[in-house]
Design a protein around this motif. Structure first.
Motif, PDB file in Angstrom:
ATOM      1  N   GLU A  32      96.054  14.964 -56.900  1.00  7.74           N
ATOM      2  CA  GLU A  32      95.170  14.088 -57.597  1.00  7.74           C
ATOM      3  C   GLU A  32      94.607  14.898 -59.009  1.00  7.74           C
ATOM      4  O   GLU A  32      94.700  14.466 -59.878  1.00  7.74           O
ATOM      5  CB  GLU A  32      94.214  13.264 -56.943  1.00  7.74           C
ATOM      6  CG  GLU A  32      94.860  12.186 -55.778  1.00  7.74           C
ATOM      7  CD  GLU A  32      93.641  11.562 -55.135  1.00  7.74           C
ATOM      8  OE1 GLU A  32      92.690  11.969 -55.023  1.00  7.74           O
ATOM      9  OE2 GLU A  32      93.920  10.634 -54.263  1.00  7.74           O
ATOM     10  N   THR A  33      94.352  16.011 -58.473  1.00  8.77           N
ATOM     11  CA  THR A  33      93.863  16.962 -59.614  1.00  8.77           C
ATOM     12  C   THR A  33      94.898  17.000 -60.588  1.00  8.77           C
ATOM     13  O   THR A  33      94.563  16.919 -61.866  1.00  8.77           O
ATOM     14  CB  THR A  33      93.186  18.233 -59.076  1.00  8.77           C
ATOM     15  OG1 THR A  33      92.331  17.884 -58.200  1.00  8.77           O
ATOM     16  CG2 THR A  33      92.750  19.066 -60.230  1.00  8.77           C
ATOM     17  N   LYS A  34      95.946  17.257 -60.232  1.00  8.78           N
ATOM     18  CA  LYS A  34      97.013  17.663 -61.289  1.00  8.78           C
ATOM     19  C   LYS A  34      97.344  16.559 -61.934  1.00  8.78           C
ATOM     20  O   LYS A  34      97.896  16.395 -63.042  1.00  8.78           O
ATOM     21  CB  LYS A  34      98.537  18.189 -60.406  1.00  8.78           C
ATOM     22  CG  LYS A  34      98.231  19.702 -60.004  1.00  8.78           C
ATOM     23  CD  LYS A  34      99.658  20.161 -59.124  1.00  8.78           C
ATOM     24  CE  LYS A  34      99.167  21.426 -58.858  1.00  8.78           C
ATOM     25  NZ  LYS A  34     100.442  22.058 -58.236  1.00  8.78           N
ATOM     26  N   ILE A  35      97.503  15.256 -61.163  1.00 13.15           N
ATOM     27  CA  ILE A  35      97.627  14.006 -62.097  1.00 13.15           C
ATOM     28  C   ILE A  35      96.938  13.674 -62.939  1.00 13.15           C
ATOM     29  O   ILE A  35      97.122  13.326 -64.398  1.00 13.15           O
ATOM     30  CB  ILE A  35      97.835  12.766 -61.164  1.00 13.15           C
ATOM     31  CG1 ILE A  35      98.874  12.878 -60.114  1.00 13.15           C
ATOM     32  CG2 ILE A  35      97.954  11.365 -61.841  1.00 13.15           C
ATOM     33  CD1 ILE A  35     100.301  12.985 -60.849  1.00 13.15           C
ATOM     34  N   PHE A  36      95.426  14.075 -62.809  1.00 11.44           N
ATOM     35  CA  PHE A  36      94.439  13.603 -63.601  1.00 11.44           C
ATOM     36  C   PHE A  36      94.583  14.765 -64.849  1.00 11.44           C
ATOM     37  O   PHE A  36      94.300  14.387 -66.079  1.00 11.44           O
ATOM     38  CB  PHE A  36      93.025  13.840 -63.054  1.00 11.44           C
ATOM     39  CG  PHE A  36      92.685  12.856 -62.295  1.00 11.44           C
ATOM     40  CD1 PHE A  36      92.758  11.355 -62.681  1.00 11.44           C
ATOM     41  CD2 PHE A  36      92.013  12.883 -60.966  1.00 11.44           C
ATOM     42  CE1 PHE A  36      92.389  10.316 -61.829  1.00 11.44           C
ATOM     43  CE2 PHE A  36      91.551  11.837 -60.369  1.00 11.44           C
ATOM     44  CZ  PHE A  36      91.884  10.562 -60.718  1.00 11.44           C
ATOM     45  N   LYS A  37      95.031  16.023 -64.780  1.00 10.08           N
ATOM     46  CA  LYS A  37      94.966  17.014 -65.556  1.00 10.08           C
ATOM     47  C   LYS A  37      96.287  16.802 -66.584  1.00 10.08           C
ATOM     48  O   LYS A  37      96.234  16.691 -68.028  1.00 10.08           O
ATOM     49  CB  LYS A  37      95.368  18.357 -65.029  1.00 10.08           C
ATOM     50  CG  LYS A  37      95.237  19.527 -66.094  1.00 10.08           C
ATOM     51  CD  LYS A  37      95.634  20.733 -65.451  1.00 10.08           C
ATOM     52  CE  LYS A  37      94.257  21.446 -64.820  1.00 10.08           C
ATOM     53  NZ  LYS A  37      94.573  22.795 -64.469  1.00 10.08           N
ATOM     54  N   ILE A  38      97.372  16.057 -66.010  1.00  6.17           N
ATOM     55  CA  ILE A  38      98.575  15.785 -66.729  1.00  6.17           C
ATOM     56  C   ILE A  38      98.204  14.517 -67.663  1.00  6.17           C
ATOM     57  O   ILE A  38      98.674  14.421 -68.780  1.00  6.17           O
ATOM     58  CB  ILE A  38      99.561  15.468 -66.068  1.00  6.17           C
ATOM     59  CG1 ILE A  38     100.340  16.649 -65.257  1.00  6.17           C
ATOM     60  CG2 ILE A  38     100.899  14.501 -66.664  1.00  6.17           C
ATOM     61  CD1 ILE A  38     101.323  16.437 -64.079  1.00  6.17           C
ATOM     62  N   ALA A  84      95.445  13.777 -68.871  1.00  9.29           N
ATOM     63  CA  ALA A  84      94.239  14.080 -70.168  1.00  9.29           C
ATOM     64  C   ALA A  84      95.107  15.008 -71.077  1.00  9.29           C
ATOM     65  O   ALA A  84      95.006  15.038 -72.198  1.00  9.29           O
ATOM     66  CB  ALA A  84      93.371  15.198 -69.400  1.00  9.29           C
ATOM     67  N   LEU A  85      96.245  15.779 -70.672  1.00  4.65           N
ATOM     68  CA  LEU A  85      96.861  16.392 -71.653  1.00  4.65           C
ATOM     69  C   LEU A  85      97.941  15.810 -72.484  1.00  4.65           C
ATOM     70  O   LEU A  85      98.096  15.798 -73.605  1.00  4.65           O
ATOM     71  CB  LEU A  85      97.724  17.540 -70.965  1.00  4.65           C
ATOM     72  CG  LEU A  85      96.816  18.512 -70.305  1.00  4.65           C
ATOM     73  CD1 LEU A  85      97.751  19.608 -69.543  1.00  4.65           C
ATOM     74  CD2 LEU A  85      96.433  19.535 -71.400  1.00  4.65           C
ATOM     75  N   THR A  86      98.373  14.326 -71.764  1.00  5.68           N
ATOM     76  CA  THR A  86      99.199  13.478 -72.373  1.00  5.68           C
ATOM     77  C   THR A  86      98.536  12.874 -73.645  1.00  5.68           C
ATOM     78  O   THR A  86      98.903  12.710 -74.450  1.00  5.68           O
ATOM     79  CB  THR A  86      99.741  12.348 -71.476  1.00  5.68           C
ATOM     80  OG1 THR A  86     100.553  13.214 -70.402  1.00  5.68           O
ATOM     81  CG2 THR A  86     100.681  11.586 -71.945  1.00  5.68           C
ATOM     82  N   HIS A  87      97.206  12.266 -73.206  1.00  6.68           N
ATOM     83  CA  HIS A  87      96.400  11.995 -74.080  1.00  6.68           C
ATOM     84  C   HIS A  87      96.146  12.665 -75.287  1.00  6.68           C
ATOM     85  O   HIS A  87      96.146  12.194 -76.487  1.00  6.68           O
ATOM     86  CB  HIS A  87      94.852  11.413 -73.588  1.00  6.68           C
ATOM     87  CG  HIS A  87      94.009  10.800 -74.436  1.00  6.68           C
ATOM     88  ND1 HIS A  87      94.256   9.683 -75.062  1.00  6.68           N
ATOM     89  CD2 HIS A  87      92.964  11.229 -74.761  1.00  6.68           C
ATOM     90  CE1 HIS A  87      93.212   9.507 -75.760  1.00  6.68           C
ATOM     91  NE2 HIS A  87      92.392  10.429 -75.780  1.00  6.68           N
ATOM     92  N   ASP A  88      96.186  14.157 -74.882  1.00  3.44           N
ATOM     93  CA  ASP A  88      95.401  15.161 -76.059  1.00  3.44           C
ATOM     94  C   ASP A  88      96.966  15.394 -77.053  1.00  3.44           C
ATOM     95  O   ASP A  88      96.721  15.293 -78.316  1.00  3.44           O
ATOM     96  CB  ASP A  88      95.241  16.431 -75.342  1.00  3.44           C
ATOM     97  CG  ASP A  88      93.927  16.396 -74.813  1.00  3.44           C
ATOM     98  OD1 ASP A  88      92.993  15.447 -74.997  1.00  3.44           O
ATOM     99  OD2 ASP A  88      93.517  17.351 -73.970  1.00  3.44           O
ATOM    100  N   VAL A  89      98.035  15.089 -76.330  1.00  2.19           N
ATOM    101  CA  VAL A  89      99.181  15.333 -77.166  1.00  2.19           C
ATOM    102  C   VAL A  89      99.268  14.226 -78.057  1.00  2.19           C
ATOM    103  O   VAL A  89      99.668  14.444 -79.338  1.00  2.19           O
ATOM    104  CB  VAL A  89     100.265  15.660 -76.038  1.00  2.19           C
ATOM    105  CG1 VAL A  89     101.973  15.207 -76.810  1.00  2.19           C
ATOM    106  CG2 VAL A  89     100.408  16.771 -75.531  1.00  2.19           C
ATOM    107  N   LYS A  90      99.105  12.938 -77.466  1.00  3.13           N
ATOM    108  CA  LYS A  90      99.301  11.676 -78.295  1.00  3.13           C
ATOM    109  C   LYS A  90      98.153  11.859 -79.679  1.00  3.13           C
ATOM    110  O   LYS A  90      98.563  11.343 -80.511  1.00  3.13           O
ATOM    111  CB  LYS A  90      99.188  10.479 -77.671  1.00  3.13           C
ATOM    112  CG  LYS A  90     100.075  10.151 -76.635  1.00  3.13           C
ATOM    113  CD  LYS A  90      99.766   8.903 -75.726  1.00  3.13           C
ATOM    114  CE  LYS A  90     100.847   8.506 -74.961  1.00  3.13           C
ATOM    115  NZ  LYS A  90     100.534   7.448 -73.945  1.00  3.13           N
TER     116      LYS A  90
END
Length: 121
Positions: free
Chosen positions: A47-53, A55-61
């Protein structure tokens, strides 16, 4: 001696944990608890990795949108009409006379017709 099946009352009173064959029961209980802890830890890590992914996807967008916006501003600033407007504010206007080509004639330093001068003029 024949194994006696534990009755529900024996399970409730926890007699199966203190009788003669209790070591096998304790080993099974410890195995199940350790396996459960490993599964809980693995789920937390997942779950920690899913939340980090996420957040990073949002930052990339967001960065991609900022890049596109900045690129369009740059393209607008590079246009000749925008540059002309900015220079007119400072009193500089484009030339009315078209540019002329300037030819520079140079004298040939070494007029010898050697082999090397033909290779490298």
């Amino acid at each position: 001696m024949k194994k006696k099946i534990a009755s529900p009352i024996d399970i409730i009173k926890a007699k199966i944990l203190v009788n003669e064959g209790a070591t096998k029961t304790w080993a099974l209980i410890i195995y199940i608890v350790v396996l459960g802890l490993i599964m809980i830890g693995n789920t937390q890590n997942y779950e920690t990795k899913i939340f980090k992914i996420s957040a990073l996807t949002h930052d990339v967008k967001m960065l991609r949108a900022e890049f596109v916006d900045t690129r369009s501003e740059l393209m607008e600033l590079k246009m000749e009409s925008t540059i002309t407007k900015k220079l007119e504010e400072e009193g500089i206007a484009p030339s009315e006379i078209p540019p002329k080509k300037i030819k520079v004639l140079t004298e040939e330093k070494n007029k010898s017709n050697s082999f090397w001068s033909k290779l490298w003029p």
